[in-house]
Design a protein around this motif. Structure first.
Motif, PDB file in Angstrom:
ATOM      1  N   GLU A 159       1.155  -0.536   0.179  1.00 54.05           N
ATOM      2  CA  GLU A 159      -0.325   0.234  -0.029  1.00 54.05           C
ATOM      3  C   GLU A 159       1.057   1.504  -0.182  1.00 54.05           C
ATOM      4  N   SER A 160       2.105   0.922   0.670  1.00 53.45           N
ATOM      5  CA  SER A 160       2.693   2.310   0.771  1.00 53.45           C
ATOM      6  C   SER A 160       3.322   3.045  -0.042  1.00 53.45           C
TER       7      SER A 160
ATOM      8  N   ARG B 276       0.920   4.734  -2.970  1.00 58.43           N
ATOM      9  CA  ARG B 276       0.815   5.605  -2.079  1.00 58.43           C
ATOM     10  C   ARG B 276       1.641   6.480  -3.086  1.00 58.43           C
TER      11      ARG B 276
ATOM     12  N   PHE C 248       1.211   8.937  -5.368  1.00 59.53           N
ATOM     13  CA  PHE C 248       0.845  10.510  -5.199  1.00 59.53           C
ATOM     14  C   PHE C 248       2.241  11.397  -6.072  1.00 59.53           C
TER      15      PHE C 248
ATOM     16  N   GLU D 286      -5.258  17.143  -4.646  1.00 58.85           N
ATOM     17  CA  GLU D 286      -5.747  16.783  -3.847  1.00 58.85           C
ATOM     18  C   GLU D 286      -6.641  15.499  -3.618  1.00 58.85           C
TER      19      GLU D 286
ATOM     20  N   LYS E 184      -5.432  12.233  -5.381  1.00 61.98           N
ATOM     21  CA  LYS E 184      -5.465  11.847  -4.001  1.00 61.98           C
ATOM     22  C   LYS E 184      -5.703  10.862  -3.467  1.00 61.98           C
ATOM     23  N   SER E 185      -7.327  11.424  -2.933  1.00 58.71           N
ATOM     24  CA  SER E 185      -8.183  10.963  -2.547  1.00 58.71           C
ATOM     25  C   SER E 185      -8.470   9.508  -3.092  1.00 58.71           C
ATOM     26  N   GLU E 186      -8.776   9.654  -4.712  1.00 60.69           N
ATOM     27  CA  GLU E 186      -9.235   8.370  -5.262  1.00 60.69           C
ATOM     28  C   GLU E 186      -8.156   7.613  -5.211  1.00 60.69           C
TER      29      GLU E 186
ATOM     30  N   ASN F 261      -6.449   6.574  -3.056  1.00 64.99           N
ATOM     31  CA  ASN F 261      -6.898   6.459  -1.795  1.00 64.99           C
ATOM     32  C   ASN F 261      -7.984   5.346  -1.798  1.00 64.99           C
TER      33      ASN F 261
ATOM     34  N   ILE G  92      -6.976   1.759  -3.370  1.00 61.13           N
ATOM     35  CA  ILE G  92      -6.153   1.496  -2.122  1.00 61.13           C
ATOM     36  C   ILE G  92      -6.820   0.575  -0.639  1.00 61.13           C
ATOM     37  N   LEU G  93      -7.830   1.010  -0.753  1.00 61.90           N
ATOM     38  CA  LEU G  93      -8.673   0.997   0.089  1.00 61.90           C
ATOM     39  C   LEU G  93      -9.683  -0.615  -0.156  1.00 61.90           C
TER      40      LEU G  93
ATOM     41  N   ARG H 294      -7.815  -3.444  -0.502  1.00 62.02           N
ATOM     42  CA  ARG H 294      -7.877  -4.159   1.218  1.00 62.02           C
ATOM     43  C   ARG H 294      -8.743  -4.790   1.310  1.00 62.02           C
TER      44      ARG H 294
END
Length: 152
Positions: free
Chosen positions: A70-71, A74, A78, A92, A95-97, A99, A102-103, A106
């Motif tokens: 994940e890191s 990102r 990013f 931003e 970046k939210s999209e 994230n 990635i979630l 997960r």
């Protein structure tokens, strides 16, 4: 009849912010000569292998490396957003999209693990689906599903 150019970029041509800048310029140049331009991209360089390796490990119950995956995702995406998107609000939002995706990944891994654990506890065959229609994750659980074949 309108003309359409389809352009595909992948691997190293979308592997870094500098590579993406070059691809953007190629697309801009093409738009001068074509009525419509369709752009198709694959994952950034290294991302496909990272995802496949992580999925293989997770399917075997090895999830210790997932936070690092994940890191890495990102960091790579990013960095590209920071280098390419000048508008702070749009950057931003992007970046939210990232994230959110990635979630979502997960959540799929966790759901798959819970499904397999509950099947193992309740069905007596080790959580391994016996029929194709019992497995909601055909393809991602290939190492253990009895029904999985390369054609699925």
């Amino acid at each position: 009849m309108s003309r359409t150019l389809v352009m595909k970029f992948g691997g190293t041509s979308v592997g870094s912010a500098d590579a993406l800048k070059s691809a953007i310029q190629i697309i801009r140049d093409a738009k001068k000569d074509w009525e419509r331009v369709v752009v198709v991209t694959s994952a950034m360089s290294g991302v496909t292998n990272l995802l496949l390796d992580s999925a293989a490990s997770a399917s075997q119950g090895k999830v210790d490396s997932l936070p690092a995956t994940e890191s890495s995702l990102r960091e790579k995406h990013f960095a590209a957003a920071d280098a390419l998107i000048k508008d702070e609000s749009l950057r931003e939002q992007t970046k939210s999209e990232i994230n959110a995706l990635i979630l979502l990944a997960r959540g799929l891994v966790q759901s798959h693990r819970r499904t397999r654990r509950s099947q193992s506890a309740s069905d007596g065959h080790g959580g391994i689906p016996r029929r194709k229609d019992e497995c909601a994750f055909v393809g991602s659980c290939r190492p253990r599903c009895r029904h999985s074949r390369p054609s699925h």
